[in-house]
Each structure stands twice: as C-alpha cells, then as structure tokens.
Motif scaffolding. Structure first.
Motif, PDB file in Angstrom:
ATOM      1  N   ASP A 218       0.791  -1.234   0.000  1.00 17.75           N
ATOM      2  CA  ASP A 218       0.000   0.000   0.000  1.00 17.75           C
ATOM      3  C   ASP A 218       0.822   1.282   0.000  1.00 17.75           C
TER       4      ASP A 218
ATOM      5  N   ASN B 239       4.347   3.871  -1.071  1.00 20.22           N
ATOM      6  CA  ASN B 239       5.105   4.336  -2.230  1.00 20.22           C
ATOM      7  C   ASN B 239       6.574   4.002  -2.004  1.00 20.22           C
TER       8      ASN B 239
ATOM      9  N   SER C 137       0.268   6.218   3.315  1.00 16.21           N
ATOM     10  CA  SER C 137      -0.924   6.829   3.906  1.00 16.21           C
ATOM     11  C   SER C 137      -1.587   5.826   4.827  1.00 16.21           C
TER      12      SER C 137
ATOM     13  N   ARG D 225      -6.768   6.741   3.140  1.00 13.46           N
ATOM     14  CA  ARG D 225      -7.028   6.762   1.706  1.00 13.46           C
ATOM     15  C   ARG D 225      -5.756   7.107   0.918  1.00 13.46           C
ATOM     16  N   LYS D 226      -5.826   6.895  -0.376  1.00 12.60           N
ATOM     17  CA  LYS D 226      -4.739   7.270  -1.266  1.00 12.60           C
ATOM     18  C   LYS D 226      -4.520   8.774  -1.202  1.00 12.60           C
TER      19      LYS D 226
ATOM     20  N   ASP E  34       2.753   8.312  -8.461  1.00 15.18           N
ATOM     21  CA  ASP E  34       2.336   6.913  -8.466  1.00 15.18           C
ATOM     22  C   ASP E  34       3.430   6.007  -9.021  1.00 15.18           C
TER      23      ASP E  34
ATOM     24  N   THR F 250      -0.506   0.744  -6.836  1.00 13.87           N
ATOM     25  CA  THR F 250      -1.246   2.002  -6.736  1.00 13.87           C
ATOM     26  C   THR F 250      -0.775   2.912  -5.606  1.00 13.87           C
TER      27      THR F 250
ATOM     28  N   GLY G  84      -1.950   2.886  -2.684  1.00 15.27           N
ATOM     29  CA  GLY G  84      -3.290   3.345  -2.354  1.00 15.27           C
ATOM     30  C   GLY G  84      -3.575   3.607  -0.892  1.00 15.27           C
ATOM     31  N   GLY G  85      -2.613   3.340   0.015  1.00 12.11           N
ATOM     32  CA  GLY G  85      -2.843   3.579   1.430  1.00 12.11           C
ATOM     33  C   GLY G  85      -3.545   2.412   2.100  1.00 12.11           C
TER      34      GLY G  85
ATOM     35  N   THR H 231      -6.941   0.567   1.299  1.00 11.22           N
ATOM     36  CA  THR H 231      -7.059  -0.341   0.159  1.00 11.22           C
ATOM     37  C   THR H 231      -7.376  -1.741   0.664  1.00 11.22           C
TER      38      THR H 231
END
Length: 380
Positions: free
Chosen positions: A134, A136, A143, A146-147, A154, A160, A162-163, A166
């Motif tokens: 989740d 980067n 996160s 949320r993303k 990205d 993704t 996405g945090g 996800t």
C-alpha cells in the motif's frame, strides 16, 4: 495445535500517521527526541533514495504513561488522513505518529513501539508488509488511510500506493469488528451499528468488558455476517491471519499496562474506537506485546481460509491459501503472489527499493519463524 507464534501479526490495529505538512516542513509536536532524529533523516530522502534499515527495539520497554502532556490529544485538522485502524488513528491524534496521516516506515515502527509497546519484530513485519502493498516505495511514504498525492508520484501499474484503506492487499480486509466490508460501504470509518454490536457482545459475554471470550464470539459473528451479506467476501491470507491477530491486539495493546486482569472496559474501548484517543492517564503495556491469545480466539470457532464463490452464503475453503499453521507458506505466497503481482518487472531504483523492503520485511517475523528468505528480484 496452533501456537500464537504462527500468527502473522499484520495487525489491522496498527498504522496511523504523520504531522500536517505546512509549506513542505513537517510539524514535530508531540514527537520524542528519537522520533525527531529519525524524522529529520526521513524528510531528507529524495525520490528513489535508499530506504533506511528499520529501527531496533526501545531502550526502555516497560510500562509508562503515554497520555502525557507532551502527547496531548488533538482533533484531526482538515486534510489530515485517518484510516481503518483505531490504534493508528489514536497514535496520530496524540502525536506519536505525524498528524497528517502520511508516514515513513521508521516513523511508524517508532510510533507503535513508543505509544503501544508493540514488539519490534512484529512492528517491523507489519510495517513493511503495508509498505510493499500500500506504500510508495520510491518516496518511502505510506498513507494510513485513503490514497494521497502527498505520498508522491504513483508507481507503475498495477501498483497504486493506495494507502491502508485499500482492501484485500495488506493488513486490512473483510469481517472487521467495527468497519463494514469494502463491497458493502465505507471500510475506513467506524460503523456505529457494528460498534453497538461490539458493546453488546461485551455486555453479553464479558460482563461489560472485552476479553478473550468476547473476542472469540465477536470474531465468529463477524465472519458469519460477512458470509451472509457480502457476495464477494474473502477470508484468505494475509487477511485470514490479521483478523485473529487484530482481535487479540485489542486486549494486548488497549488494556492499561497496570491492569493485570486482561480485559478492556467498554468506556476505554469507546475512547479508542470512537474518539481515537488514549483514556485519561493511560499507561502502555508493561512489556512488548504481540498477538498472544489469537490462537485461543481461532480455536473457539475454527474455520478454514476461503471465500464466497458464487454470491452470499457460498463460502468455500481455499486450498491455495495458507492456514494458521503455515506461517512460512503465507510468507512465500505474500512475496511470490501478492508483491510480484503488483511489481511484475521493476527496474532501476524501484527494483532496488523492492529488494531492500523485502529484506526488511523478512527480518521481522519470517526470519524468527525459520522461513527461507525469498528474493524474487535478486540481490543487490
């Protein structure tokens, strides 16, 4: 027999984060001297820089007051991110994690150790599992909800960054005790009906407290509810492991360290789950905690990993998923299936950071469990 050491402590009760950034500079309110040093190093990391090794255990790992004047509760500001984990939301609101909800692995590990006395190898394992699914990997940021664009550009798809909100990849997933399944609504915020059910079970089975008996009955009830209402309900590893671990962590981390009774009052549960704050005068656990009790919760109502395969009430065992006695199989599947599906052909700095994050991930629970390290992207 299942021993608690076999449980993957990817706890859906651990990841909440970061202080709001103003003009690019982090706020350090409420952070310890150790956190300040680590945050300074983290803030200097450029995109693609080597992620630093995880921090070690605390110098002092006994009980202490954590709801203290230097860690006062502050309500999240507009734009601050909170997620599905009440433990992390609480740590962020008290400044043990940066308050805007964006965190580095170093900050996360230090935060859950300082605020909740989470055992180091579990903290390391949980953190890097979340980063690999989740986070980067090029900016070393995650996160807790949320993303967010604040984690940086990205990565190449299908990843993704996405945090933690996800579903289905990292520690969070279906059959949460206080959040609805993603297919049925908001899987990030507290659901009042489910929290009412939490309190009801405490009263029915625990005399007004959350204990292992309550944990076992509520965990089983939530699984059955998801089977009967969620047509896409999935209960396979790693979520299969984390569901039992999170049920136990509520006792291990949320009970005041001076309390030897091993049960959580509904008043203190309300503080954590509804208000995301430590109870007044709260002391962290008297020794580093993990998922003790998870095996007992599972043993009360055993069920194999599986999913609804054709709509509601079609739960079918999945022989390809690791069960609770197969920790190393879970580790192997997580690396070879989950991570490799997100990053099929990484190159350059992304490949290097994947290798390093996988190394740090292995250094937690898998190395202690005697698993064989898997390097899908080679060695540096």
């Amino acid at each position: 027999m299942f021993s608690s050491k076999h449980f993957l402590a990817l706890i859906s009760s651990i990841l909440s984060i970061f202080c709001h950034l103003t003009f690019g500079f982090p706020s350090f309110e409420g952070l310890s001297e150790r956190d300040l040093k680590d945050d300074h190093l983290a803030s200097r990391q450029a995109v693609g820089a080597d992620p630093p090794p995880p921090p070690g255990p605390l110098d002092f790992s006994g009980s202490k007051l954590v709801n203290d004047p230097s860690h006062a509760w502050v309500s999240p500001r507009t734009g601050d991110i909170r997620g599905p984990c009440p433990a992390l939301n609480t740590l962020a609101n008290h400044g043990y994690l940066p308050r805007d909800g964006i965190v580095t692995p170093t900050q996360l590990i230090n935060g859950v150790q300082e605020g909740l006395n989470l055992e180091n190898s579990i903290a390391v394992f949980v953190t890097y599992a979340a980063m690999l699914t989740d986070g980067n990997l090029l900016t070393n940021k995650l996160s807790i909800g949320r993303k967010s664009s604040r984690t940086g550009p990205d990565p190449p798809p299908p990843a993704t960054a996405g945090g933690l909100s996800t579903p289905g990849l990292g520690p969070e997933g279906d059959a949460s005790l206080t959040r609805v399944d993603d297919a049925l609504g908001d899987n990030s915020d507290l659901n009042q009906d489910l929290f009412n059910q939490f309190i009801d079970f405490c009263n029915r089975y625990g005399g007004g407290y959350y204990n292992l008996t309550v944990a076992a009955e509520l965990r089983w009830a939530r699984i059955q509810q998801s089977i009967s209402t969620n047509p896409t309900f999935s209960f396979v590893a790693p979520r299969y492991f984390t569901a039992y671990a999170e049920s136990a962590l509520i006792i291990n981390a949320f009970v005041d360290g001076r309390n030897t009774s091993r049960h959580l009052s509904t008043a203190d549960a309300t503080a954590f789950f509804k208000n995301n704050r430590f109870p007044l005068g709260f002391f962290r656990a008297s020794q580093p905690v993990g998922n003790d009790g998870a095996a007992q919760i599972f043993g009360a109502h055993p069920i194999p990993p599986g999913s609804n395969v054709n709509g509601v009430n079609t739960y079918t065992a999945d022989a390809n998923s690791a069960n609770l006695a197969q920790f190393c199989v879970m580790y192997e599947n997580f690396v070879n299936r989950t991570v490799r599906s997100l990053y099929p052909e990484p190159t350059g700095a992304l490949r290097r950071n994947l290798i390093l994050n996988l190394k740090y991930f292995f250094s937690g629970q898998p190395s202690k469990a005697g698993c064989m390290e898997i390097p899908p992207y080679g060695q540096l």
